[in-house]
Design a protein around this motif. Sequence first.
Motif, PDB file in Angstrom:
ATOM      1  N   HIS A  42      -2.998  -4.923   7.673  1.00 25.76           N
ATOM      2  CA  HIS A  42      -3.750  -4.044   6.762  1.00 25.76           C
ATOM      3  C   HIS A  42      -2.825  -3.478   5.679  1.00 25.76           C
ATOM      4  O   HIS A  42      -3.209  -3.416   4.507  1.00 25.76           O
ATOM      5  N   MET A  43      -1.630  -3.082   6.048  1.00 28.33           N
ATOM      6  CA  MET A  43      -0.669  -2.554   5.074  1.00 28.33           C
ATOM      7  C   MET A  43      -0.287  -3.611   4.041  1.00 28.33           C
ATOM      8  O   MET A  43      -0.127  -3.301   2.855  1.00 28.33           O
ATOM      9  N   GLU A  45      -2.197  -6.139   3.109  1.00 24.13           N
ATOM     10  CA  GLU A  45      -3.392  -6.336   2.292  1.00 24.13           C
ATOM     11  C   GLU A  45      -3.567  -5.226   1.256  1.00 24.13           C
ATOM     12  O   GLU A  45      -3.943  -5.482   0.113  1.00 24.13           O
ATOM     13  N   GLN A  46      -3.240  -4.010   1.643  1.00 16.59           N
ATOM     14  CA  GLN A  46      -3.404  -2.858   0.756  1.00 16.59           C
ATOM     15  C   GLN A  46      -2.146  -2.544  -0.052  1.00 16.59           C
ATOM     16  O   GLN A  46      -2.113  -1.547  -0.783  1.00 16.59           O
ATOM     17  N   GLN A  47      -1.110  -3.366   0.091  1.00 20.42           N
ATOM     18  CA  GLN A  47       0.179  -3.167  -0.577  1.00 20.42           C
ATOM     19  C   GLN A  47       0.718  -1.755  -0.337  1.00 20.42           C
ATOM     20  O   GLN A  47       1.109  -1.052  -1.260  1.00 20.42           O
ATOM     21  N   GLN A  48       0.783  -1.381   0.936  1.00 13.86           N
ATOM     22  CA  GLN A  48       1.219  -0.042   1.324  1.00 13.86           C
ATOM     23  C   GLN A  48       2.605  -0.010   1.942  1.00 13.86           C
ATOM     24  O   GLN A  48       3.033   1.038   2.413  1.00 13.86           O
ATOM     25  N   ASP A  53       5.469  -5.315  -2.868  1.00 11.31           N
ATOM     26  CA  ASP A  53       4.491  -6.382  -2.748  1.00 11.31           C
ATOM     27  C   ASP A  53       5.067  -7.511  -1.885  1.00 11.31           C
ATOM     28  O   ASP A  53       5.813  -8.372  -2.360  1.00 11.31           O
TER      29      ASP A  53
END
Length: 160
Positions: A42-43, A45-48, A53
């Motif tokens: 999830h991180m 995918e959300q670029q967190q 990146d």
Amino acid sequence: MSTFTHLDQHGQANMVDISDKPASIREASARGFVKMQPATLHMIEQQQLAKGDVLTTARIAGIQAAKRCGELIPLCHPLMLSKVAVNFELDPANHKVWITASCKLTGSTGVEMEALTAVSVAALTLFDMCKAVDKHMQIGGIEVMSKSGGNHGEWTRDAD
């Protein structure tokens, strides 16, 4: 002394002479995956992630690795690649990022090693960028999916 292609008559390692092989368009693709915790995926995918990146960095690393394969793998020919593509598919159901690489050139030897190297280094880069949040990641499934060109013609894993 030997029928091995990478050993001379004295058993010494040597690079195979491909100068008499005709040039043809040669392509290969490979894939592999990095398995991780759902939160890590999830991180990505959300670029967190703090390192930035992940997928863009891993793509660049994979492309660079394919271009330098001849420097990394002993007795591997340095090649003038005409195309390298590295792509990712997020697989939330299995908590994986699938990595696919394809390489192409017109030359006298295949590009399977370059595609495998691209996938491997892209996976290692992804791992490196995420290891601070997920120490349990696994890299796996690295394999050639297809190749074409040269004397052996076309081969696809699914058709095997």
